[in-house]
Design an enzyme around this catalytic site. Structure first.
Site, PDB file in Angstrom:
ATOM      1  N   ASP A 120       8.330   5.839  -1.283  1.00 56.90           N
ATOM      2  CA  ASP A 120       7.328   6.703  -0.652  1.00 56.90           C
ATOM      3  C   ASP A 120       7.926   8.035  -0.229  1.00 56.90           C
ATOM      4  O   ASP A 120       9.143   8.227  -0.269  1.00 56.90           O
ATOM      5  CB  ASP A 120       6.676   5.989   0.546  1.00 56.90           C
ATOM      6  CG  ASP A 120       7.679   5.228   1.410  1.00 56.90           C
ATOM      7  OD1 ASP A 120       8.884   5.532   1.332  1.00 56.90           O
ATOM      8  OD2 ASP A 120       7.263   4.335   2.163  1.00 56.90           O
ATOM      9  N   GLU A 151      -0.465   0.133   4.356  1.00 54.13           N
ATOM     10  CA  GLU A 151      -0.828  -0.264   5.710  1.00 54.13           C
ATOM     11  C   GLU A 151      -1.812  -1.446   5.670  1.00 54.13           C
ATOM     12  O   GLU A 151      -2.397  -1.735   4.620  1.00 54.13           O
ATOM     13  CB  GLU A 151      -1.464   0.936   6.429  1.00 54.13           C
ATOM     14  CG  GLU A 151      -0.566   2.183   6.516  1.00 54.13           C
ATOM     15  CD  GLU A 151       0.541   2.085   7.575  1.00 54.13           C
ATOM     16  OE1 GLU A 151       1.022   0.973   7.855  1.00 54.13           O
ATOM     17  OE2 GLU A 151       0.925   3.142   8.118  1.00 54.13           O
ATOM     18  N   HIS A 195       3.455  -3.642   7.199  1.00 47.37           N
ATOM     19  CA  HIS A 195       3.357  -2.837   5.970  1.00 47.37           C
ATOM     20  C   HIS A 195       4.619  -2.977   5.136  1.00 47.37           C
ATOM     21  O   HIS A 195       5.698  -3.268   5.655  1.00 47.37           O
ATOM     22  CB  HIS A 195       3.013  -1.367   6.284  1.00 47.37           C
ATOM     23  CG  HIS A 195       4.108  -0.521   6.851  1.00 47.37           C
ATOM     24  ND1 HIS A 195       3.847   0.628   7.575  1.00 47.37           N
ATOM     25  CD2 HIS A 195       5.462  -0.613   6.808  1.00 47.37           C
ATOM     26  CE1 HIS A 195       4.990   1.192   7.930  1.00 47.37           C
ATOM     27  NE2 HIS A 195       5.978   0.454   7.488  1.00 47.37           N
ATOM     28  N   ASN A 206       3.855  -3.543  11.752  1.00 43.42           N
ATOM     29  CA  ASN A 206       2.480  -3.992  11.462  1.00 43.42           C
ATOM     30  C   ASN A 206       2.387  -4.745  10.133  1.00 43.42           C
ATOM     31  O   ASN A 206       1.292  -5.004   9.647  1.00 43.42           O
ATOM     32  CB  ASN A 206       1.519  -2.799  11.471  1.00 43.42           C
ATOM     33  CG  ASN A 206       1.848  -1.755  10.400  1.00 43.42           C
ATOM     34  OD1 ASN A 206       2.785  -1.943   9.626  1.00 43.42           O
ATOM     35  ND2 ASN A 206       1.085  -0.679  10.357  1.00 43.42           N
TER      36      ASN A 206
END
Ligand code: PGA
Length: 240
Positions: free
Chosen positions: A67, A141, A136, A134
């Site tokens: 990313d 996400e 991810h 979280n």
């Protein structure tokens, strides 16, 4: 999924690096999937050591990163291209032309299409992953479809807040990123996921205990045949 828990983070990094070293030694043209963030830094140090000791060469290696932030160029200290140069590429004999990070500048949709084409045309031999608090993986996400390919993502408040430690203030954290999709990641032949620290314990608990579901993106890894999870004690603390 094989799960290995380590008391000693140095040892964990050595073990993570071993998988990459084996691939680099075995494949004629190794293709590595790389990640940024604090998690893989220790493993990259081990790869640099191995290169310096003459055990591996990166001359035929190609890399693809997961990313990049939208809006940061390669000279920005928090861009993922900059991170890779500083933490790995400039220390080894890799040809910069063989290193790929999504382009965070210009037309993001076009960058996604181009990056996705590159990924469609290759197969990653081994992919390193961190994990978000979280759940991810890369910047996929919670709620991202498992079928997602490379796309622009609006970062969640959790990710912005987790990553604000690298910026002077939370306002400076980019709000968007370009990320490989979950389906791109699943194409890798082998996946190594590292999780370090207490704030990853809940995500790891979900990864281990939940069935694959799109609210917890990392659970897609349960559908992959060749995944190794390396944990320190703190990250494993919610597993019984
Ligand atoms: P970290 O990030 O390595 O900086 O904890 C991991 C991630 O968000 O995937």
């Amino acid at each position: 999924m094989e799960i290995r828990i380590f008391k000693d983070i140095e040892k964990l990094n050595v073990e993570a690096a071993k998988y990459f070293i084996e691939t680099i030694q075995k494949e004629k043209n190794p293709v590595l999937g790389l990640a940024t963030g604090s998690t893989p830094i220790g493993m990259y140090k081990e790869l640099i050591k191995s290169y310096q000791q003459g055990e591996i060469s990166f001359v035929n290696t190609t890399t693809y990163n997961l990313d990049e932030y939208v809006g940061l160029d390669a000279t920005h200290e928090q861009s993922y291209r900059y991170f890779m140069t500083e933490n790995l590429f400039k220390h080894v004999n890799i040809n910069p032309d063989n290193t790929h990070v999504p382009n965070g500048l210009g037309d993001s949709e076009k960058s996604c299409r181009e990056y996705n084409q590159l990924l469609d045309d290759t197969q990653i031999d081994i992919q390193i992953l961190g994990i978000g608090s979280n759940g991810h993986i890369a910047f996929n996400e919670p709620g991202t479809p498992f079928s997602a390919v490379t796309h622009v993502v609006n970062l969640t408040e959790t990710s912005i807040s987790d990553n604000s430690r690298f910026f002077e203030s939370i306002d400076e954290v980019p709000k968007q990123a370009i990320t490989m999709g979950l389906s791109n990641i699943m194409k890798a032949k082998k996946i190594i996921l590292i999780a370090l620290g207490e704030n990853k314990a809940e995500a790891i608990r979900k990864l281990v205990q939940e069935d694959p579901n799109e609210n917890t993106p990392c659970t897609i890894l349960k559908n992959h045949p060749n995944v190794v999870i390396l944990l320190d004690h703190a990250a494993s603390s919610k597993l019984i």
